[in-house]
Structure formats: structure tokens, C-alpha cells
Design an enzyme around this catalytic site. Structure first.
Site, PDB file in Angstrom:
ATOM      1  N   SER A   1       0.809  -1.218   0.000  1.00  0.00           N
ATOM      2  CA  SER A   1       0.000   0.000   0.000  1.00  0.00           C
ATOM      3  C   SER A   1       0.842   1.269   0.000  1.00  0.00           C
ATOM      4  O   SER A   1       0.362   2.337  -0.380  1.00  0.00           O
ATOM      5  CB  SER A   1      -0.952   0.017   1.199  1.00  0.00           C
ATOM      6  OG  SER A   1      -0.239   0.121   2.413  1.00  0.00           O
TER       7      SER A   1
ATOM      8  N   LYS B   1       0.764   4.286   6.953  1.00  0.00           N
ATOM      9  CA  LYS B   1       0.119   5.159   5.974  1.00  0.00           C
ATOM     10  C   LYS B   1       0.629   6.594   6.161  1.00  0.00           C
ATOM     11  O   LYS B   1       1.281   6.924   7.149  1.00  0.00           O
ATOM     12  CB  LYS B   1      -1.411   5.151   6.137  1.00  0.00           C
ATOM     13  CG  LYS B   1      -2.085   3.823   5.843  1.00  0.00           C
ATOM     14  CD  LYS B   1      -2.055   3.473   4.384  1.00  0.00           C
ATOM     15  CE  LYS B   1      -2.831   2.193   4.100  1.00  0.00           C
ATOM     16  NZ  LYS B   1      -2.200   0.996   4.673  1.00  0.00           N
TER      17      LYS B   1
END
Length: 234
Positions: free
Chosen positions: A152, A189
């Protein structure tokens, strides 16, 4: 010039860099230290006044040919400092400056694997092993390493199997790469806080932004302060 950003003589045996290559290497290291991720070609071009990102790419290719960095295809932030480059930077600091002895000490960093729900991230059962590094390699001293799982954050140059150096923290600025716990899941993230929400942004268009609503279980576990390729430790 800060001793943390002086690459003019990487090593007596290392590759000789041009002034521009030294400047780009300094920019890469500074970006990784500041945000946890390398710069994009466009950011390098903008910072150094190049007319296009292609000019930055040419210099990066030259650095890669000299073995100073590694380029990862398919990602805009696919730039990595090689292990021997990090070592040479450290040797250069030792040779050119009288560093305090404590900055040369080895830093023991526990490697955190899978995190069980409800347990502190540094609980003993989560620690797979301990690695040792020269503390002077990190401008901000990390508290632990987290094994990256998934792709990701690919476009930030962080891929599956990498070891993320993490500084424990409970606050983050917008744009910083963080380790966060959402319910039972721990994720890496890019952090963004709006007026009412927290957004955790991936660096891969194949993944969706995670939106944390008020009242949802959320905890910031730390800030990314470095990246270590797992293959460097083999």
C-alpha cells in the site's frame, strides 16, 4: 554545513561524486530523515531548479550506476540508499568530525512482527529478534523496527518485507508517514487530519484511503524515521 548532510567524501574507497550528485544525495537523505520517504523526481527537479523531472532522473541513474543508490521501478519514490552508502556516510562522519562517543554506539532495535489485538506494540510476544545499528545513521533515533506487509506504500518506496524504523509518538503532522492502530489492525500510511476526521492515505492507487470517524478506535503508534531493506540484513 550540518554533519548529517555532508556527503562530499563518502569514503576514501567509494565512488567520486560530482557536486550535483552530492547535492541530490543530500536531498534524498534529508527527505527520508524528515518524512520517512525519498523524494519524487518532480520534487528533486523543483528543489534544485531543473526544467523537468527528466533531468533529475538522469542524475539518479548516474548515482545508481555508481552504486550509491538503488532505483525501484514502477514507483515515483522508488529511491533507496544502499547499505554500503549508509556505511560510507557513517565512516565519513567519523573521519571528518570528532563525534561524541555516544553517537557511535550501537543501537539495539527490536523487530516487531505481527501485533496481537489489544496488546502494546512492543509487547515481548511481538518481538521477533533484535538488530544492531550505528546510532549515528539516524538523525531521529528510532525505538523499534516494524516489518512492512503489503504494497500500500509502494510509491513512497516502502514495499513488502522492508523494515520501517519507527519513533514512538502520539502526535503527527499532516504528510508524515505513521504507524497507526485502527481497532485490531496496525497499518503504515501517510497521516492527514482534517477538521472532523483523520485520513490515512496509501501511496498506491490500488488501495483506498482509510477514514477514521470521531469515536472510532484509533491510536498513533509512531512516526517513520527510516527504512531498511530486509536484504541488507542477510
Amino acid at each position: 554545513m550540518s554533519i548529517l548532510n555532508d556527503f562530499s567524501h563518502l569514503s576514501s574507497e567509494g565512488p567520486k561524486l560530482t557536486a550535483r550528485q552530492q547535492q541530490i544525495l543530500e536531498l534524498i537523505q534529508s527527505a527520508i530523515t524528515r518524512t520517512g520517504a525519498p523524494p519524487t523526481r518532480a520534487e528533486i527537479a523543483n528543489e534544485l531548479g531543473f526544467k523537468s523531472a527528466n533531468a533529475a532522473e538522469e542524475h539518479l541513474q548516474a548515482l545508481a550506476r555508481k552504486g550509491v543508490i538503488e532505483l525501484v521501478s514502477g514507483t515515483s519514490r522508488g529511491i533507496r540508499l544502499r547499505s554500503d552508502t549508509l556505511r560510507s556516510i557513517h565512516e565519513s562522519r567519523v573521519k571528518q568530525f570528532s563525534l561524541p562517543l555516544q553517537s557511535l554506539a550501537q543501537l539495539a532495535l527490536p523487530l516487531v512482527g505481527r501485533v496481537a489485538a489489544g496488546s502494546p506494540i512492543l509487547a515481548q510476544e511481538h518481538i521477533e529478534q533484535t538488530y544492531y545499528f550505528e546510532s549515528s545513521l539516524f538523525q531521529r533515533q528510532p525505538d523499534y523496527l516494524l516489518k512492512v506487509r503489503g504494497m500500500s506504500m509502494r510509491d513512497a518506496g516502502i514495499i513488502d518485507g522492508d523494515l520501517l524504523a519507527v519513533k514512538q509518538a502520539k502526535e503527527a503532522r499532516n504528510g508524515q508517514i505513521v504507524v497507526a492502530r485502527i481497532g485490531d489492525e496496525v497499518t503504515v500510511k501517510r497521516f492527514r487530519r482534517t477538521k472532523h476526521l483523520i485520513e490515512l492515505l496509501p501511496e498506491n492507487p490500488d488501495f483506498k484511503t482509510i477514514v477514521v470517524e470521531p469515536g472510532e478506535p484509533f491510536e498513533l503508534e509512531g512516526l517513520a524515521v527510516g527504512l531498511i531493506r530486509n536484504t541488507m540484513l542477510i
